[in-house]
Design an enzyme around this catalytic site. Structure first.
Site, PDB file in Angstrom:
ATOM      1  N   ARG A 228       0.847  -1.183   0.000  1.00  0.00           N
ATOM      2  CA  ARG A 228       0.000   0.000   0.000  1.00  0.00           C
ATOM      3  C   ARG A 228       0.891   1.245   0.000  1.00  0.00           C
ATOM      4  NH1 ARG A 228      -3.714  -2.818  -1.529  1.00  0.00           N
ATOM      5  NH2 ARG A 228      -5.597  -3.305  -0.359  1.00  0.00           N
ATOM      6  N   HIS A 276      -1.821   0.589  -9.685  1.00  0.00           N
ATOM      7  CA  HIS A 276      -2.446  -0.390  -8.787  1.00  0.00           C
ATOM      8  C   HIS A 276      -3.030  -1.563  -9.596  1.00  0.00           C
ATOM      9  CE1 HIS A 276      -4.326  -0.792  -4.542  1.00  0.00           C
ATOM     10  NE2 HIS A 276      -4.189  -1.981  -5.087  1.00  0.00           N
TER      11      HIS A 276
HETATM   12  P1  NAP Z   1      -1.462 -11.890   4.648  1.00  0.00           P
HETATM   13  O1  NAP Z   1      -1.634 -13.288   4.182  1.00  0.00           O
HETATM   14  O2  NAP Z   1      -2.301 -11.405   5.766  1.00  0.00           O
HETATM   15  O3  NAP Z   1       0.091 -11.731   5.036  1.00  0.00           O
HETATM   16  C1  NAP Z   1       0.593 -10.604   5.666  1.00  0.00           C
HETATM   17  C2  NAP Z   1       2.075 -10.822   5.962  1.00  0.00           C
HETATM   18  O4  NAP Z   1       2.601  -9.615   6.523  1.00  0.00           O
HETATM   19  C3  NAP Z   1       2.287 -11.937   7.012  1.00  0.00           C
HETATM   20  O5  NAP Z   1       3.462 -12.647   6.719  1.00  0.00           O
HETATM   21  C4  NAP Z   1       2.467 -11.128   8.294  1.00  0.00           C
HETATM   22  O6  NAP Z   1       3.240 -11.774   9.287  1.00  0.00           O
HETATM   23  C5  NAP Z   1       3.203  -9.919   7.779  1.00  0.00           C
HETATM   24  N1  NAP Z   1       3.057  -8.791   8.696  1.00  0.00           N
HETATM   25  C6  NAP Z   1       1.921  -8.165   9.077  1.00  0.00           C
HETATM   26  N2  NAP Z   1       2.195  -7.205   9.986  1.00  0.00           N
HETATM   27  C7  NAP Z   1       3.538  -7.268  10.193  1.00  0.00           C
HETATM   28  C8  NAP Z   1       4.422  -6.555  11.032  1.00  0.00           C
HETATM   29  N3  NAP Z   1       3.995  -5.601  11.855  1.00  0.00           N
HETATM   30  N4  NAP Z   1       5.734  -6.880  11.001  1.00  0.00           N
HETATM   31  C9  NAP Z   1       6.186  -7.865  10.184  1.00  0.00           C
HETATM   32  N5  NAP Z   1       5.392  -8.588   9.350  1.00  0.00           N
HETATM   33  C10 NAP Z   1       4.080  -8.283   9.368  1.00  0.00           C
HETATM   34  O7  NAP Z   1      -1.647 -10.855   3.452  1.00  0.00           O
HETATM   35  P2  NAP Z   1      -1.489 -11.117   1.885  1.00  0.00           P
HETATM   36  O8  NAP Z   1      -2.662 -11.838   1.356  1.00  0.00           O
HETATM   37  O9  NAP Z   1      -0.146 -11.673   1.625  1.00  0.00           O
HETATM   38  O10 NAP Z   1      -1.591  -9.611   1.326  1.00  0.00           O
HETATM   39  C11 NAP Z   1      -0.683  -8.606   1.734  1.00  0.00           C
HETATM   40  C12 NAP Z   1      -1.107  -7.253   1.221  1.00  0.00           C
HETATM   41  O11 NAP Z   1      -0.872  -7.139  -0.171  1.00  0.00           O
HETATM   42  C13 NAP Z   1      -2.582  -6.897   1.347  1.00  0.00           C
HETATM   43  O12 NAP Z   1      -2.917  -6.508   2.654  1.00  0.00           O
HETATM   44  C14 NAP Z   1      -2.709  -5.740   0.372  1.00  0.00           C
HETATM   45  O13 NAP Z   1      -2.459  -4.512   1.010  1.00  0.00           O
HETATM   46  C15 NAP Z   1      -1.587  -5.988  -0.636  1.00  0.00           C
HETATM   47  N6  NAP Z   1      -2.146  -6.285  -1.978  1.00  0.00           N
HETATM   48  C16 NAP Z   1      -1.831  -5.458  -3.014  1.00  0.00           C
HETATM   49  C17 NAP Z   1      -2.313  -5.728  -4.277  1.00  0.00           C
HETATM   50  C18 NAP Z   1      -1.968  -4.851  -5.438  1.00  0.00           C
HETATM   51  O14 NAP Z   1      -2.569  -4.988  -6.496  1.00  0.00           O
HETATM   52  N7  NAP Z   1      -0.993  -3.970  -5.308  1.00  0.00           N
HETATM   53  C19 NAP Z   1      -3.119  -6.846  -4.504  1.00  0.00           C
HETATM   54  C20 NAP Z   1      -3.412  -7.676  -3.435  1.00  0.00           C
HETATM   55  C21 NAP Z   1      -2.914  -7.387  -2.165  1.00  0.00           C
HETATM   56  P3  NAP Z   1       2.722 -13.135   9.972  1.00  0.00           P
HETATM   57  O15 NAP Z   1       2.813 -14.181   8.884  1.00  0.00           O
HETATM   58  O16 NAP Z   1       3.690 -13.377  11.056  1.00  0.00           O
HETATM   59  O17 NAP Z   1       1.315 -12.885  10.417  1.00  0.00           O
HETATM   60  C1  GLV Z   2      -5.656  -5.032  -3.962  1.00  0.00           C
HETATM   61  O1  GLV Z   2      -4.995  -4.068  -3.741  1.00  0.00           O
HETATM   62  C2  GLV Z   2      -6.068  -5.958  -2.963  1.00  0.00           C
HETATM   63  O2  GLV Z   2      -5.962  -5.658  -1.770  1.00  0.00           O
HETATM   64  O3  GLV Z   2      -6.536  -7.062  -3.345  1.00  0.00           O
END
Ligand code: NAP
Ligand code: GLV
Length: 313
Positions: A228, A276
């Site tokens: 983000r 994005h």
């Molecule tokens: P997720 O499965 O919830 O994984 C989050 C990861 O971040 C986990 O490994 C978590 O650690 C770690 N984390 C969270 N808070 C932390 C902290 N304070 N210190 C260190 N590590 C921390 O999320 P995801 O599905 O991978 O998605 C991640 C993000 O990608 C979304 O929230 C979104 O903002 C972004 N996203 C962007 C797009 C785009 O098009 N640009 C698309 C989709 C998603 P733990 O494993 O220890 O809990």
């Molecule tokens: C896109 O940014 C998502 O959070 O899936």
């Protein structure tokens, strides 16, 4: 095909309501689908499927059983403003994950194979040989090893890159050196030629890429932000580029989206902006996950990918 007859409320400025209505029709024989501010019989709405919080909020949906994000992230819904007693889930679907992995690979290879320099030199008619190197000479550090970060890490490892990863709790991923804590983060970025951010936006991770962290980056590192915009103090990133700490950045997200016309990131020679687009949820492939959560909500069961409201992700 489910015999349940849910009343679904839909709100998104990004996604097509018609496409989602069609996709839901492949899962539920009968359902009521409401869009917009004027919802008939709001007390009967069971589930809200949303990208952002509708201006009117959810107060009128007195029997709401679940809020389902159309994205993997939920910060755009401003979770603090959501009813605390209604479970919130995010969307994790294989198509979105594949797209995110593709984006990460594309951005990493662009730097690894110096295409960012060749693009610039092409404009200058400048033929300068840079010897190519194999992937195992490039290290990639990833912040966030969740659903998306872990897949990106494993995919890059498979390509031969040296991959490091950082998360809140310890992780064991084959072939990947993992880190936790502030010290672990500083060590990891100091060893990474390319740093990728794929963290969720929470109180703890907001502004994590600030001068304080950039000072630990390896000289001339590359930065890829797929998380983000608000993870980054934008002025500090510009300063880090100016100082040569960061050589170039690929930014899929920004603090304000769309990026304002007069923003210094536009036209910056060392910054590539993508609007994005790293990953998106496609209704026909994502609908099984959403439908499963509708069924769980109606059964009063815990949602899949339910967000921990305390933790914020
Ligand atoms: P997720 O499965 O919830 O994984 C989050 C990861 O971040 C986990 O490994 C978590 O650690 C770690 N984390 C969270 N808070 C932390 C902290 N304070 N210190 C260190 N590590 C921390 O999320 P995801 O599905 O991978 O998605 C991640 C993000 O990608 C979304 O929230 C979104 O903002 C972004 N996203 C962007 C797009 C785009 O098009 N640009 C698309 C989709 C998603 P733990 O494993 O220890 O809990
Ligand atoms: C896109 O940014 C998502 O959070 O899936």
């Amino acid at each position: 095909m489910s015999q349940l007859k849910p009343h679904v409320y839909f709100n998104s400025s990004m996604d097509s309501a018609d496409d989602w209505r069609d996709a839901l029709a492949t899962e539920f024989k009968e359902f009521k689908f409401s869009v917009g501010d004027d919802v008939e019989d709001p007390d009967s709405v069971d589930v809200a499927i949303v990208w952002t919080l509708p201006e009117m909020g959810f107060e009128q949906f007195t029997n709401l059983r679940a809020i389902l994000s159309l994205g993997a992230g939920v910060n755009q819904l401003d979770p603090k403003r959501l009813p605390a007693n209604v479970p919130l889930a995010r969307l994790v679907d294989a198509t979105l994950t594949r797209m995110m992995v593709d984006y990460a690979k594309t951005a990493v290879y662009r730097y690894h194979r110096k295409f960012h320099l060749f693009e610039r030199r092409s404009r200058q008619s400048s033929w300068i040989y840079i010897p190519p190197t194999l992937t195992d000479t490039t290290s990639v550090g990833i912040l966030g090893l969740g659903e998306l970060g872990a897949e990106i890490a494993l995919a890059l490892r498979l390509e031969g890159f040296e991959v490091l990863g950082w998360s809140r709790t310890p992780k064991a991923l084959d072939g990947i050196e993992t880190f936790t804590g502030r010290d672990g983060l500083q060590t990891m970025v100091g060893r990474s030629d390319i740093v990728i951010n794929i963290l969720p936006l929470t109180e703890e991770t907001r502004n994590i890429f600030s001068r304080d962290l950039f000072q630990y980056f390896r000289e001339c590192a590359y930065f890829i932000n797929m998380g983000r915009g608000m993870h980054v103090v934008e002025a500090d990133l510009l300063e880090a580029i100016e100082a040569g700490r960061v050589e170039a950045a690929t930014l899929d997200v920004s603090t304000v989206e769309p990026l304002p016309d007069d923003h210094p990131f536009w036209n910056h020679p060392d910054i590539l902006i993508t609007p994005h687009v790293a990953g998106t949820s496609i209704p026909m492939t994502a609908v099984p996950c959403i439908a499963e959560n509708i069924r769980r909500a109606l059964a009063g069961a815990r949602l899949s990918q339910q967000v921990d409201r305390e933790r914020g992700y």
